[in-house]
Design a protein around this motif. Sequence first.
Motif: not given
Length: 433
Positions: A121-128, A141-143, A192-193, A241-243
């Motif tokens: 949130e602090d980095s203003s991400a739009t997608d994960v 959980a991420v979804a 892949m990620l 990207v979250v591992n």
Amino acid sequence: MVSSFTFRLHYGSSPNGLKEALKSNFPKEEFVSNILKRKWALRIPDTKINQITISKDGLQQGGENLWNLSFLNNPQPSLGDHMTGKNRQEPSFYVVRDDLLHPLVNGNKARKLDALLPLLEDSSATDVVTCGGCQSAHAAAVAMSCAERGLKSHLLLRGEQPATLTGYNLISSLYGNVRYVPRSLYAKRAEMLLKHAHLVAGNDGLVFSLADLEASLSSNGFSEHSSHVDALTKRSKKVVVVNEGAGDAAALLGVVRLVEYLSQDHLFGKDQPLKIIIDAGTGTTAVGLGIGAVCLGLPWEVTAVMLADTIDGYQKKEESLISEFRRCFTLHHGEQALSGLEPGLVQWVERSFPRKFGNILKGEVEICQKIAQETGILVDPVYTLAAWELATQLGQEENAKVVMLHTGGTLGMFGLAQRYKSYFEMLTDESCS
């Protein structure tokens, strides 16, 4: 049927020796206080603690096994200074009930997302973009967490789409954008990620790792946006990207926060030697527990049951996470604070009955049923049953203080019931007989 349980331990460098060295190397409490001074996803770090008393039911010849034991749950045990006296009249172990944190986002998934989500949130991400198995609790959980915060999640799930969506697979599909990936492609997870993240970002977007975000924000303080990050928000998409399993340094902080909470005087305290038991998927949570115990100078030994990799794989993962942790926090806190943090924090043990990851053995579902009926605690055959077995074994040793961290994931039982239909039909047949 599940029989006697014996675990083979693999030791790295001596955890006790490392902790003693760290005690004199840096002001541990100040360092932990500084790295935990940030925003969190969980309002408070509190969790319930139960005590499980173990009794033998006419031990049969051929060794101990869970069928010959009975379990009794004390949901309000005496802790703090009273642990030694009142709670050790019979063999027992404690269970940290992180499975109760949230109906869907619980256990170590909630702990790893505790620091990770505010960072996004602090980095203003739009997608994960992240990945996991078909019934990945991490992906679900991420979804769900991203959807709550207005972020889009893109989940790469290993294997083929099931005929019927159940459990975590269903949750992932409801809250996120799911794509099923062939196992040959999934074997190269990092590549892949990254490739899929660039696909999501398009020509105008940017792709970052959590380590990049953590390092950028840490260099300018934990609660303030850096000008560099602010400039990036002008881009149309910012993809993070979250591992797999949130195997990132930022995810370790939520686990360290849990260790700090549990080490309070009215709970486990800072002076009592404890054996902390956990099941290991990616191994991230186990490493986080080890880092937290060492940084706070606690006489705690972390033991992780290996479920998804070899001893060499887990040791390399531990080394990689510690290296990333040092890289993220050395700049802000100085080399002195992390000079003694080296691999060897976790004792990795083999599962009592090794099998291909994700498979279950005959009798394990019934053991989970037995534990649930006797204690009200649900464990699953793939992950938490292995930790329960080891905690049971160590809890019967004289003067042992054993603590099992319940890593949640019990919604995965729905997926197992779909794959192993005959094992679950036996539960109904036996209960009606």
